[in-house]
Write a protein that holds these residues in place. Structure first.
Motif, PDB file in Angstrom:
ATOM      1  N   THR A  24      35.584  50.983  26.661  1.00  0.00           N
ATOM      2  CA  THR A  24      35.416  51.691  25.394  1.00  0.00           C
ATOM      3  C   THR A  24      35.661  53.189  25.619  1.00  0.00           C
ATOM      4  OG1 THR A  24      33.805  50.052  24.684  1.00  0.00           O
ATOM      5  CG2 THR A  24      33.839  52.116  23.470  1.00  0.00           C
ATOM      6  N   ASP A  70      38.742  51.927  17.068  1.00  0.00           N
ATOM      7  CA  ASP A  70      39.191  50.840  16.198  1.00  0.00           C
ATOM      8  C   ASP A  70      38.670  49.525  16.789  1.00  0.00           C
ATOM      9  OD1 ASP A  70      40.618  49.287  14.441  1.00  0.00           O
ATOM     10  OD2 ASP A  70      42.589  49.815  15.211  1.00  0.00           O
ATOM     11  N   LEU A  71      38.760  49.423  18.126  1.00  0.00           N
ATOM     12  CA  LEU A  71      38.228  48.269  18.860  1.00  0.00           C
ATOM     13  C   LEU A  71      37.172  48.791  19.819  1.00  0.00           C
ATOM     14  CD1 LEU A  71      41.575  46.586  20.039  1.00  0.00           C
ATOM     15  CD2 LEU A  71      40.332  46.182  17.901  1.00  0.00           C
ATOM     16  N   ASP A  72      36.373  47.896  20.377  1.00  0.00           N
ATOM     17  CA  ASP A  72      35.541  48.262  21.523  1.00  0.00           C
ATOM     18  C   ASP A  72      36.056  47.500  22.736  1.00  0.00           C
ATOM     19  OD1 ASP A  72      34.435  45.673  21.433  1.00  0.00           O
ATOM     20  OD2 ASP A  72      32.662  46.327  20.312  1.00  0.00           O
ATOM     21  N   SER A  73      35.419  47.710  23.891  1.00  0.00           N
ATOM     22  CA  SER A  73      35.950  47.121  25.126  1.00  0.00           C
ATOM     23  C   SER A  73      36.075  45.600  25.023  1.00  0.00           C
ATOM     24  CB  SER A  73      35.058  47.497  26.306  1.00  0.00           C
ATOM     25  OG  SER A  73      33.724  47.088  26.065  1.00  0.00           O
ATOM     26  N   ILE A  74      35.089  44.975  24.426  1.00  0.00           N
ATOM     27  CA  ILE A  74      35.099  43.511  24.354  1.00  0.00           C
ATOM     28  C   ILE A  74      36.224  43.031  23.438  1.00  0.00           C
ATOM     29  CG2 ILE A  74      33.753  41.536  23.470  1.00  0.00           C
ATOM     30  CD1 ILE A  74      31.328  42.785  24.926  1.00  0.00           C
ATOM     31  N   GLN A  75      36.447  43.744  22.383  1.00  0.00           N
ATOM     32  CA  GLN A  75      37.558  43.377  21.490  1.00  0.00           C
ATOM     33  C   GLN A  75      38.905  43.659  22.154  1.00  0.00           C
ATOM     34  OE1 GLN A  75      36.196  45.814  18.306  1.00  0.00           O
ATOM     35  NE2 GLN A  75      34.976  44.182  17.376  1.00  0.00           N
ATOM     36  N   GLN A 102      39.540  40.680  24.326  1.00  0.00           N
ATOM     37  CA  GLN A 102      40.017  39.574  23.471  1.00  0.00           C
ATOM     38  C   GLN A 102      41.486  39.765  23.110  1.00  0.00           C
ATOM     39  OE1 GLN A 102      37.261  40.221  20.121  1.00  0.00           O
ATOM     40  NE2 GLN A 102      36.547  38.110  20.377  1.00  0.00           N
ATOM     41  N   LEU A 152      47.361  41.316  17.290  1.00  0.00           N
ATOM     42  CA  LEU A 152      46.237  41.232  16.344  1.00  0.00           C
ATOM     43  C   LEU A 152      46.736  41.073  14.913  1.00  0.00           C
ATOM     44  CD1 LEU A 152      43.826  43.992  17.698  1.00  0.00           C
ATOM     45  CD2 LEU A 152      43.298  41.552  17.484  1.00  0.00           C
ATOM     46  N   LYS A 159      29.901  55.293  19.065  1.00  0.00           N
ATOM     47  CA  LYS A 159      31.283  54.811  19.216  1.00  0.00           C
ATOM     48  C   LYS A 159      31.555  53.649  18.271  1.00  0.00           C
ATOM     49  CE  LYS A 159      30.810  55.804  24.149  1.00  0.00           C
ATOM     50  NZ  LYS A 159      30.715  55.092  25.432  1.00  0.00           N
ATOM     51  N   ARG A 160      30.737  53.504  17.261  1.00  0.00           N
ATOM     52  CA  ARG A 160      30.818  52.436  16.274  1.00  0.00           C
ATOM     53  C   ARG A 160      31.243  51.102  16.911  1.00  0.00           C
ATOM     54  NH1 ARG A 160      35.782  53.649  11.954  1.00  0.00           N
ATOM     55  NH2 ARG A 160      37.489  53.317  13.338  1.00  0.00           N
ATOM     56  N   MET A 161      30.650  50.794  18.058  1.00  0.00           N
ATOM     57  CA  MET A 161      30.978  49.552  18.755  1.00  0.00           C
ATOM     58  C   MET A 161      30.377  48.365  18.014  1.00  0.00           C
ATOM     59  SD  MET A 161      30.166  50.771  22.633  1.00  0.00           S
ATOM     60  CE  MET A 161      30.720  49.275  23.412  1.00  0.00           C
ATOM     61  N   ASN A 217      30.230  45.501  19.729  1.00  0.00           N
ATOM     62  CA  ASN A 217      29.716  44.711  20.845  1.00  0.00           C
ATOM     63  C   ASN A 217      29.051  45.649  21.850  1.00  0.00           C
ATOM     64  OD1 ASN A 217      30.899  41.817  20.433  1.00  0.00           O
ATOM     65  ND2 ASN A 217      32.651  43.166  20.096  1.00  0.00           N
ATOM     66  N   VAL A 271      32.005  39.722  18.879  1.00  0.00           N
ATOM     67  CA  VAL A 271      32.299  39.997  17.466  1.00  0.00           C
ATOM     68  C   VAL A 271      33.752  40.462  17.376  1.00  0.00           C
ATOM     69  CG1 VAL A 271      31.717  41.461  15.499  1.00  0.00           C
ATOM     70  CG2 VAL A 271      29.906  40.640  17.030  1.00  0.00           C
ATOM     71  N   PRO A 293      37.375  42.088  16.051  1.00  0.00           N
ATOM     72  CA  PRO A 293      37.673  43.408  15.481  1.00  0.00           C
ATOM     73  C   PRO A 293      37.380  43.433  13.979  1.00  0.00           C
ATOM     74  CG  PRO A 293      39.443  42.738  16.946  1.00  0.00           C
ATOM     75  CD  PRO A 293      38.498  41.569  16.847  1.00  0.00           C
ATOM     76  N   TRP A 318      39.106  47.214   8.818  1.00  0.00           N
ATOM     77  CA  TRP A 318      38.714  48.553   8.354  1.00  0.00           C
ATOM     78  C   TRP A 318      39.331  48.907   7.003  1.00  0.00           C
ATOM     79  CZ3 TRP A 318      34.682  50.372  10.817  1.00  0.00           C
ATOM     80  CH2 TRP A 318      34.530  50.138  12.189  1.00  0.00           C
TER      81      TRP A 318
END
Ligand code: SF4
Ligand code: SF4
Lengths: 311, 222
Positions: A110, A127-132, A135, A147, B154-156, B158, B199, B201, B204
């Motif tokens: 992230t 827009d994404l985090d590390s887990i996304q 994926q 995506l 960071k609006r994460m 996950n 979760v 993406p 938005w």
């Protein structure tokens, strides 16, 4: 763990040998020779070289350009990628670009908040985090899909990595849960936060082993040698999520100033020796921050040299 | 509610110093609750401006009033008789009110008198905290009633990231880690199983990324 990509790092892990990775930080200028120099310093001592992505939110030469440079030198880069600065269009575009040059390792992060860096007033993306991101890379690789739904034929053959910090809040059990989530997302290797609190790390690994997670993801233990007691104190007090026990401060601070760097290296070597015995540890990620010239000594004294040559 | 803070007096002075007839318009809505732009604050600002002009030896007429809400035409229309008498207006409403007033009084100079900050709650008098970023598709049902978009730096979706430390966010020891709050709440609710499921993406398009947003409620329109 079987070999599923052309990644040399994956091959090393699958061989059952301890894998060794390290990282190089790009310069804050357009000087390309820096990465070449750092790459040459460590290339014979590691299986893959991470290039950090604007680490601590300080603007530097981009990770992708440096990874391409290392690749063209015949080395094995690992593209670090943070979601702070780019939206999913740019991230996927860079992944395709990396793969087009035969880069086969990626570390999905992230990233630190920009508040830490040299552009604290800028906007961030996330827009994404590390887990996304994990994926996403998995989908691009395994389904040949973006995506947005576009399907393509030549897929990025990425060995997918991420970070884990066993020492961050709220507790070790949750940190294992979050890693389980990364595994569910498709991560294949983990480079951990710098380990100084070995007891806590062992507790983390025990929970991993109890759940069988160590069979699903290769854990590379994070090692950062302390240069001096000032660095140890800084890390203890100022770096969020870093766990530096007092006895480390006492040990580094207990030797004369000119001997502290040496003591830091010795400590790192001892940590490697001890961590080799911990079930589930498959290798080491040595982060010698702006001290790349010490990687050789740590790898050698840690009993990790010579690096096995795999066919 | 919308939370705002009064702009520094110097900034407002700088905006109006060259005018001689200025109207300050408070709003009895959100900005009254957070004591940034209600009728009380309009009075205070008007007195401060009068004092400034007097001390500067300038003749000026500074008046103040307040409207029920500045985000509705009916209330803004109440100013229609007065507007011609002023060179400039300082609206103490949130950014919506300032803009709506400028739309209605197209040829008038309208300045903002507050800085509009966020959608939040009153933790205590004088202590307001953000809770929502109006993303347009609320996911609080999945996150234990704690918003990761507004409360994670960071609006994460996950989290928590590796920077969460003793309940605090990596950006500051004064900011609670939103994801630790989510984790604790899910634990309390016996819903920790949610925590291990990645979760996907977020879409938005309903947030600011989709461009300026409009709600059309056919059921309400006659
Ligand atoms: S999920 Fe969206 S709508 Fe719900 S509280 Fe968070 S920002 Fe607001
Ligand atoms: S510390 Fe917590 S709130 Fe701050 S960025 Fe990380 S997960 Fe989000």
């Amino acid at each position: 763990m079987s070999v599923t990509t052309p990644s040399k790092l994956q091959k090393m892990i699958a061989s059952g040998n301890f894998a060794v990775t390290s990282e190089v930080g790009p310069p804050r200028s357009a000087d390309g020779a820096v990465i070449e120099h750092k790459g040459n310093l460590i290339k014979d001592y590691v299986d893959a070289i991470n290039v950090t992505d604007n680490q601590t939110s300080v603007c530097r030469v981009c990770s992708l350009a440096c990874c391409i440079r290392l690749k063209l030198m015949g080395l094995e880069p690992c593209l670090q990628m943070v979601t702070r600065d780019r939206n999913c269009i740019a991230l996927q575009s860079d992944i395709l670009g990396a793969a087009s040059f035969g880069i086969h390792n990626i570390l999905c992060l992230t990233g630190d908040h920009q508040h830490f860096g040299d552009h604290p007033k800028c906007a961030n993306v996330f827009d994404l985090d590390s887990i996304q991101l994990i994926q996403t890379v998995k989908m691009m690789r395994d389904e040949g899909k973006l995506l947005g739904g576009h399907e393509f034929a030549v897929r990025p053959q990425m060995f997918i990595g991420a970070a884990a910090n066993p020492f961050a809040g709220p507790n070790v059990a949750m940190r294992v849960s979050r890693l389980a989530k990364k595994v569910a997302a498709g991560v294949q290797f983990i480079q951990t936060q710098c380990i100084y609190n070995l007891d806590k790390f062992k507790e983390f690994m025990k929970l991993m082993v109890d759940r069988g997670l160590h069979e699903k993801v290769a854990i590379l233990a994070g090692i950062t040698p302390m240069k001096n007691v000032g660095m140890a104190k800084y890390m203890q007090k100022r770096v969020p999520g870093m766990d530096v026990p007092d006895d480390i401060i006492r040990r580094i601070g207990g030797v004369p100033k000119e001997k502290q760097a040496e003591e830091g290296i010795t400590l790192a070597v001892e940590q490697i020796q001890e961590l080799k015995e911990v079930e589930g540890v498959r290798g080491f990620h040595i982060m010698a921050i702006e001290w790349e010239e010490k990687v050789q000594e740590i790898v050698e004294r840690g009993g990790l040299y010579p690096r096995p040559q795999l066919a | 509610m919308i939370k705002a803070v009064p702009k520094p007096l110097e900034e407002v002075l700088d905006l109006v110093k060259d005018f001689t007839k200025v109207l300050i318009v408070g709003c009895d809505g959100c900005v009254t609750v957070c004591e940034a732009g209600g009728s009380k604050e309009a009075k205070v600002l008007a007195s401060a401006l009068r004092l400034y002009f007097t001390q500067a030896g300038k003749q000026a007429q500074i008046d103040e009033t307040s409207l029920t809400r500045q985000c509705e035409k009916e209330y803004l229309a109440q100013l229609s008789d007065k507007m011609d008498a002023y060179d400039a207006v300082v609206s103490l409403a949130c950014g919506c009110g300032v803009q709506y007033m400028a739309e209605m009084y197209n040829n008038k100079i309208i300045y903002p008198g507050v800085d509009t900050c966020f959608l939040g709650v009153n933790e205590e008098r004088g202590l307001y905290a953000e809770r929502c970023q109006a993303c347009g598709r609320c996911i609080l049902a999945e996150t234990g009633g704690v918003c990761p978009i507004a409360r994670c730096s960071k609006r994460m979706l996950n989290g928590p990231c590796g920077g969460s430390d003793q309940g605090k966010c990596e950006i500051s020891k004064d900011v609670p880690c939103g994801w630790e709050l989510i984790y604790e709440r899910l634990k309390t609710l016996g819903q920790l199983d949610r925590f291990e499921k990645p979760v996907d993406p977020k879409d938005w398009t309903t947030s600011r990324d989709g461009g300026p947003r409009t709600i059309v409620r056919e059921d309400l329109r006659i």
